[in-house]
Design an enzyme around this catalytic site. Structure first.
Site, short mmCIF file in Angstrom:
data_model
loop_
_atom_site.label_atom_id
_atom_site.label_comp_id
_atom_site.label_asym_id
_atom_site.label_seq_id
_atom_site.Cartn_x
_atom_site.Cartn_y
_atom_site.Cartn_z
N ASP A 34 0.81 -1.22 0.00
CA ASP A 34 0.00 0.00 0.00
C ASP A 34 0.85 1.27 0.00
O ASP A 34 0.43 2.30 0.53
CB ASP A 34 -0.96 0.04 1.21
CG ASP A 34 -1.78 -1.22 1.32
OD1 ASP A 34 -2.24 -1.69 0.27
OD2 ASP A 34 -1.96 -1.72 2.44
N LYS A 37 2.30 2.22 -5.00
CA LYS A 37 3.01 1.73 -6.20
C LYS A 37 2.18 1.95 -7.46
O LYS A 37 2.72 2.20 -8.53
CB LYS A 37 3.30 0.22 -6.08
CG LYS A 37 4.29 -0.13 -4.99
CD LYS A 37 4.51 -1.62 -4.93
CE LYS A 37 3.27 -2.41 -4.53
NZ LYS A 37 2.76 -2.15 -3.18
N GLY A 61 -4.33 -4.38 -4.54
CA GLY A 61 -5.32 -3.46 -5.10
C GLY A 61 -4.64 -2.14 -5.30
O GLY A 61 -3.93 -1.68 -4.40
N HIS A 62 -4.76 -1.58 -6.48
CA HIS A 62 -4.21 -0.24 -6.62
C HIS A 62 -5.24 0.70 -7.19
O HIS A 62 -6.06 0.34 -8.01
CB HIS A 62 -2.89 -0.21 -7.39
CG HIS A 62 -2.85 -1.08 -8.60
ND1 HIS A 62 -2.36 -2.36 -8.55
CD2 HIS A 62 -3.25 -0.86 -9.86
CE1 HIS A 62 -2.47 -2.88 -9.75
NE2 HIS A 62 -3.01 -2.00 -10.56
N THR A 149 -6.19 -11.44 3.35
CA THR A 149 -7.27 -10.75 2.66
C THR A 149 -8.44 -11.70 2.39
O THR A 149 -9.47 -11.28 1.86
CB THR A 149 -6.78 -10.19 1.30
OG1 THR A 149 -6.27 -11.28 0.53
CG2 THR A 149 -5.69 -9.15 1.49
N GLN A 244 2.15 -5.89 -3.17
CA GLN A 244 2.52 -5.92 -1.75
C GLN A 244 3.88 -5.24 -1.51
O GLN A 244 4.23 -4.37 -2.30
CB GLN A 244 2.51 -7.36 -1.21
CG GLN A 244 1.13 -7.98 -1.11
CD GLN A 244 0.68 -8.68 -2.36
OE1 GLN A 244 1.45 -9.34 -3.02
NE2 GLN A 244 -0.59 -8.54 -2.71
N THR A 259 2.72 -12.37 2.97
CA THR A 259 1.93 -12.99 1.92
C THR A 259 2.71 -14.21 1.42
O THR A 259 3.79 -14.51 1.92
CB THR A 259 1.58 -11.98 0.80
OG1 THR A 259 0.60 -12.56 -0.05
CG2 THR A 259 2.80 -11.56 -0.01
N SER A 433 5.60 12.24 -4.15
CA SER A 433 4.19 12.32 -4.53
C SER A 433 3.40 13.02 -3.43
O SER A 433 3.58 12.77 -2.24
CB SER A 433 3.66 10.89 -4.74
OG SER A 433 2.27 10.92 -4.83
N GLY A 435 -0.19 13.62 -3.55
CA GLY A 435 -1.63 13.50 -3.79
C GLY A 435 -1.86 12.40 -4.80
O GLY A 435 -0.91 11.87 -5.39
P1 IMP Z 1 -2.76 -12.70 1.86
O1 IMP Z 1 -1.83 -12.17 0.86
O2 IMP Z 1 -4.21 -12.45 1.56
O3 IMP Z 1 -2.48 -14.14 2.19
O4 IMP Z 1 -2.50 -11.90 3.24
C1 IMP Z 1 -1.29 -12.03 3.97
C2 IMP Z 1 -0.88 -10.71 4.58
O5 IMP Z 1 -0.52 -9.80 3.55
C3 IMP Z 1 -2.00 -10.02 5.37
O6 IMP Z 1 -1.41 -9.31 6.43
C4 IMP Z 1 -2.57 -9.03 4.38
O7 IMP Z 1 -3.19 -7.94 5.01
C5 IMP Z 1 -1.31 -8.61 3.65
N1 IMP Z 1 -1.55 -8.15 2.29
C6 IMP Z 1 -1.83 -8.89 1.20
N2 IMP Z 1 -1.97 -8.12 0.13
C7 IMP Z 1 -1.77 -6.86 0.53
C8 IMP Z 1 -1.74 -5.61 -0.16
O8 IMP Z 1 -1.91 -5.50 -1.36
N3 IMP Z 1 -1.47 -4.53 0.62
C9 IMP Z 1 -1.23 -4.62 1.95
N4 IMP Z 1 -1.23 -5.76 2.62
C10 IMP Z 1 -1.50 -6.88 1.91
#
Ligand code: IMP
Length: 465
Positions: A34, A37, A61-62, A149, A244, A259, A433, A435
């Site tokens: 987050d 990127k 998610g972006h 997630t 991530q 992750t 950046s 904004g």
């Molecule tokens: P998973 O990737 O859903 O298995 O989650 C594992 C960990 O990675 C958890 O703490 C999620 O909140 C974190 N996580 C997964 N994807 C993102 C992301 O895109 N941004 C921030 N945290 C993420």
């Protein structure tokens, strides 16, 4: 037999890379994801012919804002917004076809062509049982939960390692799809029923659903590694986009609170299927403070009204799950770690404007562990649990920076803050950046085509003598 001079030249010839414009760039997250990127890759995609997403799935998610239109993408690289940029969802990703198709529909409904999108046939497919197992296992873990997630990412990668995964290439053949889906669903039903006391899935229904997905995705499916190699040979610019962040990396993050893939720069080579000699630059993205979603250690977390202010001003809610992000001060120990693990050339600092109102800003410069000062990020979770941040406090600027277009426009305290971060991490800051929109960006120097040297790091910037 004595080798001839020719033998030595031909056999011993080292295949040095051909001279090409400095172009193949990896963009990675330097914190816990987050970092913004999406915006930075969107900006850099302008100079890229091909954008490759190399790992992760719909957990990412972006958000990209263009002309006041907000795009929330999970799998499709933000480069899709440029009509001439080719976008590849690489072999190291895991693809939930249902979500991908929803995303294709969304993008097309906005009048954006998806003709330049390609999907690796080697990517693994997230199946309905993966999500069920992800959620059920989190529940079973109780206080040990990861805070995933819930999108089935861990179980999809687990199947990949266990060699029971279904890949995009399997979906492309009806017979293979039928065989794989039936065998795997029956196998997973044992786990669903016996371990988690959930209802079994009907293999015929899953097969039917995935045949539809396969038909829709077929035109996009390619041999991604070959396509990327040919693009590199054709001297086209490639941008490798990580999802991530470094601290969520399966091998180098805060395990087990990570992750299940490798967001670090090394993961780009594996996930895209290219050799390390093809990479010219690594650009890290970090927020001007720190956030984390889900469980796990977070040394600089703030649980008071300043944490809430960062959350509200920074709109710190997950793009994928809507969960509140935990907020904290900038952690330069983590920053230095990310510079090291990724071999980072330079950095983009995002969301500096979120700090605009603060009278004082703290930066974690080192940790204290058992009374000892520690400059390096500890690899042991036991040590990490004992870390106490050592802060230095900097004055805030207490004025808006959202309209600043150059370093000279920034208040002196903001400039000092950036310089302090760059010096602590021993890395240049190439982009700042301020904004969400594209024009709220200061490009100190083009990180792709500029010379490979210190950018913001030296003291030759505005306000300095
Ligand atoms: P998973 O990737 O859903 O298995 O989650 C594992 C960990 O990675 C958890 O703490 C999620 O909140 C974190 N996580 C997964 N994807 C993102 C992301 O895109 N941004 C921030 N945290 C993420």
């Amino acid at each position: 037999m004595t080798p001839t001079k020719d033998d030595v030249t031909i056999i011993g010839r080292v295949n040095y890379p051909k001279r090409r414009p400095l172009a193949n760039v990896i963009v990675i997250g330097s914190q816990w994801g987050d970092e913004g990127k999406g915006k930075i890759t969107d900006l850099l995609s302008k100079s890229a012919d091909v954008v490759v997403r190399y790992q992760g799935g719909v957990n990412a998610g972006h958000t990209v804002v263009v002309n006041d239109q907000t795009f929330k993408l999970h799998l499709i690289p933000s480069g899709i917004l440029y009509p001439d940029t080719e976008c590849i969802i690489g072999s190291g990703t895991v693809i939930d076809p249902k979500v991908l198709i929803e995303e294709l529909d969304l993008v097309e409904a906005l009048g954006i062509s998806t003709a330049n999108l390609m999907i690796s046939q080697a990517a693994h497919v997230t199946m309905p049982y993966h999500q069920l197992i992800d959620r059920a296992s989190e529940e079973r873990r109780g206080s040990q939960k990861i805070g995933t997630t819930g999108r089935g990412i861990g179980p999809t990668y687990a199947d990949k390692s266990e060699r029971t995964g279904i890949r995009i290439v399997d979906l492309m053949s009806r017979d293979r799809l039928k065989e794989q889906v039936h065998w795997t669903v029956n196998y997973k039903n044992l786990i669903l029923e016996k371990l988690y006391h959930l209802s079994p899935l009907d293999p015929d229904e899953v097969e039917k659903e995935y045949i539809e997905y396969a038909d829709r995705l077929k035109p996009y499916v390619i041999d991604a590694s070959l396509k990327i190699y040919n693009a590199i040979e054709g001297r086209r610019n490639i941008l490798f986009e990580g999802a991530q962040g470094t601290l969520l990396d399966l091998d180098h993050g805060t395990y087990p609170y990570v992750t299940s893939s490798n967001p670090v720069a090394g993961g780009a080579c594996v996930g895209a299927g290219v050799g390390p000699t093809m990479i010219d630059r690594v650009i890290g993205v970090a927020k001007a403070y720190t956030t984390r979603v889900g469980e796990g250690p977070f040394p600089t977390e703030i649980n008071d009204e300043i944490g809430r202010l960062l959350r509200d001003r920074g709109a710190e809610f997950g793009t994928t799950t809507g969960r509140e992000r935990r907020c904290g001060w900038f952690d330069a120990v983590i920053g230095r770690y990310a510079v090291r693990i990724n071999g980072m050339d330079c950095m983009a600092i995002t969301k500096l404007d979120v700090l605009d109102e603060l009278p004082e800003i703290k930066v974690c410069v080192a940790y204290q562990i058992d009374g000892q000062r520690c400059e390096d990020f500890p690899s042991s979770p036991l040590e990490l649990a004992k870390c106490q941040p050592i802060y230095e406090t900097k004055p805030g600027w207490q004025q808006s920076t959202v309209h600043c277009q150059t370093l000279e426009d920034l208040p002196q305290q903001a400039l000092d803050y950036l310089r302090f971060l760059a010096e602590l991490m021993k890395v240049s800051i190439a982009i700042v950046s301020l904004g969400a929109s594209r024009d709220q960006t200061i490009v100190v120097e083009d990180p792709i085509h500029g010379p490979k040297r210190d950018l913001f790091y030296p003291s030759d910037t505005a306000g300095e003598n």
